[in-house]
Design an enzyme around this catalytic site. Structure first.
Site, PDB file in Angstrom:
ATOM      1  N   LYS A  30       0.825  -1.213   0.000  1.00 24.09           N
ATOM      2  CA  LYS A  30       0.000   0.000   0.000  1.00 24.09           C
ATOM      3  C   LYS A  30       0.858   1.262   0.000  1.00 24.09           C
ATOM      4  O   LYS A  30       0.504   2.258  -0.631  1.00 24.09           O
ATOM      5  CB  LYS A  30      -0.943  -0.006   1.205  1.00 24.09           C
ATOM      6  N   LYS A  51      -7.230 -11.251  -4.765  1.00 24.83           N
ATOM      7  CA  LYS A  51      -8.266 -11.455  -3.762  1.00 24.83           C
ATOM      8  C   LYS A  51      -9.500 -10.615  -4.075  1.00 24.83           C
ATOM      9  O   LYS A  51      -9.399  -9.492  -4.574  1.00 24.83           O
ATOM     10  CB  LYS A  51      -7.706 -11.065  -2.384  1.00 24.83           C
ATOM     11  N   LYS A  70     -13.030  -5.821  -0.813  1.00 25.52           N
ATOM     12  CA  LYS A  70     -14.194  -4.931  -0.766  1.00 25.52           C
ATOM     13  C   LYS A  70     -13.868  -3.498  -1.147  1.00 25.52           C
ATOM     14  O   LYS A  70     -14.768  -2.723  -1.473  1.00 25.52           O
ATOM     15  CB  LYS A  70     -14.831  -4.974   0.621  1.00 25.52           C
TER      16      LYS A  70
END
Length: 332
Positions: free
Chosen positions: A112, A197, A200
């Site tokens: 990130k 993955k 969300k």
């Protein structure tokens, strides 16, 4: 009795991956076999740029969905992380126990942080330190087991290291937890990119089935799922990741075995249709119950308020003990 803790971050709408990889296990297994605490970990949503109103909205939605999925406040403790001050109190003590090097080795920080820098954005300090807050989430409750996906195992290992280190330096204070993993569909992959993955917070939702998606939307997403070259339906995660992902989803939704299911299909189309139907039926009762709960937000608030009170009663003595152990003067 074994105590477990797990949390879910309100950074996006909850997905089929969240449900099959974690939430269903919480509902069907964990809340029945252990003293279970489940938290909407809203403080973790602040490590990146965010809309405050959206964080609040998604926090409520996540709590409501967890109840709709079957978490029972009479069997477990459901609460919002920021409602229990002990998480933040303990986090600082653990920051004083952790090292800069071990935090910078965290895979999610590397990924990130690199993405933010590549986009010309600054990296918040909280992105570096949030694994310590996660450790505080776990250690405050004398947790024995932490049910997590594969991508969070490193954080539980850090938690174990910090607990052991603190205990060695200041006397026995924390229970050293262990990570546990569900057996099937622990990591549901994106339907458009089966090597990634099903997250969300992904910007493109075309390959993500959200728990509140309408049935026709679910069917469309599954029927458009990326498969693989060739026509034979074989369960092979390495060579056939798209088909393997569909088989994992179908197996998890129906209680079957993905390798055994592969032998029942001669075409990708038939597999997709059955997977789509299975997911629609799996999510139907959850969506219906969510609509009922969302119509009575006061009832959800009551559950969260009572959950926070129970969580606070467990965590406060543990954190107070840690404060004394590390050398801080007792208040009052």
């Amino acid at each position: 009795m074994t105590r477990i803790f797990s949390g879910i971050k309100p950074t996006g709408h909850l997905t089929l991956g969240n449900y099959l990889g974690a939430v269903r296990r919480w509902v069907e297994v964990d809340q029945h076999r252990a003293d279970a605490l489940f938290s909407v970990v809203d403080l973790h949503a602040l490590t990146v740029e965010h809309d405050p109103a959206r964080v609040r909205r998604l926090s409520r939605q996540a709590a409501t969905l967890l109840l709709a999925a079957g978490l029972d406040p009479q069997r477990c403790t459901l609460f919002v992380q920021s409602h229990v001050d002990e998480h933040a109190r303990l986090s600082y003590l653990l920051e004083c126990t952790a090292s800069d090097g071990e935090l910078r080795r965290m895979i999610q920080y590397k990924e990130k942080g690199a993405a933010a820098r590549a986009a010309g954005e600054s990296v918040r300090v909280s992105l570096l330190t949030y694994p310590v807050l996660m450790a505080a989430d776990i250690l405050a409750y004398e947790t024995d087991e932490v049910p997590v996906g594969d991508d969070q195992t490193q954080h539980v290992e850090l938690t174990r290291d910090l607990a052991v280190r603190f205990n060695q330096r200041y006397g026995h204070t924390f229970t050293v937890p262990k990570a546990t993993h569900p057996q099937v569909a622990a990591r549901v992959m994106d339907l458009q990119d089966p090597t990634a993955k099903m997250g969300k917070s992904h910007a493109n939702g075309a390959g993500i089935v959200y728990l509140l998606d309408e049935p026709d939307v679910v069917r469309r997403k599954v029927m458009r799922a990326v498969t693989d070259s060739g026509r034979e339906v074989v369960y092979d995660r390495e060579a056939r990741p798209g088909v393997a992902n569909l088989l994992d989803v179908l197996a998890a939704a129906t209680g079957g075995d993905p390798e055994a299911l592969a032998g029942a299909y001669e075409s990708y189309g038939a597999l997709k249709k059955d997977a789509a139907d299975a997911v629609v039926e799996l999510l139907r009762p959850l969506r219906e119950r969510h609509a009922e709960l969302a119509a009575d937000p006061g009832a959800v608030d009551k559950v969260l308020r009572e959950g926070a009170e129970r969580a606070r009663c467990i965590a406060r003595p543990v954190v107070d003990r840690a404060y004394r152990a590390i050398g801080l003067l007792p208040a009052g």
